[in-house]
Design an enzyme around this catalytic site. Structure first.
Site, PDB file in Angstrom:
ATOM      1  CG  HIS A  62      21.695 -40.549 -22.208  1.00 21.42           C
ATOM      2  ND1 HIS A  62      21.989 -39.260 -21.819  1.00 21.42           N
ATOM      3  CD2 HIS A  62      20.660 -40.432 -23.076  1.00 21.42           C
ATOM      4  CE1 HIS A  62      21.168 -38.416 -22.422  1.00 21.42           C
ATOM      5  NE2 HIS A  62      20.348 -39.109 -23.177  1.00 21.42           N
ATOM      6  CE  LYS A  72      27.003 -41.810 -18.343  1.00 23.54           C
ATOM      7  NZ  LYS A  72      25.657 -41.399 -18.789  1.00 23.54           N
ATOM      8  CG  ASP A 168      17.440 -37.683 -24.149  1.00 25.67           C
ATOM      9  OD1 ASP A 168      18.155 -38.572 -24.653  1.00 25.67           O
ATOM     10  OD2 ASP A 168      17.872 -36.855 -23.332  1.00 25.67           O
TER      11      ASP A 168
END
Length: 183
Positions: A62, A72, A168
């Site tokens: 992602h 992140k 996904d």
């Protein structure tokens, strides 16, 4: 706190100082001032928490497009994952290369995944909980992905039969992915 560089510029493994005794342990998983001292300066705005009940749950790969790209800071509070970051900065000398590390409740390591990287993980034990901070809010309009099994990436996932979301399962290959990142 110890920062370990990887072969991909800007992707770091973070080892917090852990203070343990017969009662358990204490650690600072994030300290803005300490991160700044180490040259890592992000304003995190959202925390995310996931539970994966089974071994072999694969989430990814992602990313969010600019201008809503996310950095992140990923850690595991229960269980363990094989965590992967792929460089998708078009003009990077390491474009399409990846790094994979084990993050677990036992090793307490974290992975700092900067903007311009696709990110995913696969659980290696059941009942794994992952927490991660991001420096940009989730934006469905900018949400994108790359197929976990893209042969051009050759990621050595710890399972050949992952448990995937419908989303996904249907991401494009890297060569067909919408990408607007430059180093």
């Amino acid at each position: 706190m110890n920062i370990i560089t990887t072969k991909l510029d800007g992707l770091y493994i973070v080892e917090p100082d852990v203070h343990g005794d017969n009662r358990g342990f204490f650690m600072e998983s994030y300290n803005s001032a300490k991160f700044k001292e180490l040259g890592i300066d992000f304003l995190f705005v959202q925390d995310n928490h996931s539970l994966s009940v089974e071994t072999g749950v694969l989430r990814g790969l992602h990313y969010q497009l600019n201008p809503k790209a996310q950095t992140k800071l990923v850690r595991v509070v229960a269980g363990a994952i094989y965590d992967v970051a792929v460089d998708i900065r078009k003009d990077s000398s390491t474009f399409g290369q990846w790094v994979g590390v084990i993050l677990s409740e036992a090793n307490k390591r974290q992975l700092l995944v900067p903007q311009g990287f696709a990110h995913g993980f696969c659980t290696v034990v059941p009942n794994t909980q992952v927490l991660y901070k991001v420096d940009e809010y989730y934006s469905p309009d900018h949400d994108r992905g790359i197929l976990w099994s893209d042969p051009s990436l050759g990621i050595d996932w710890p399972t050949s039969m992952p448990i995937l979301s419908e989303k996904d399962k249907n991401h494009p290959l890297l060569q067909n992915a919408e990408i607007n990142f430059y180093k």
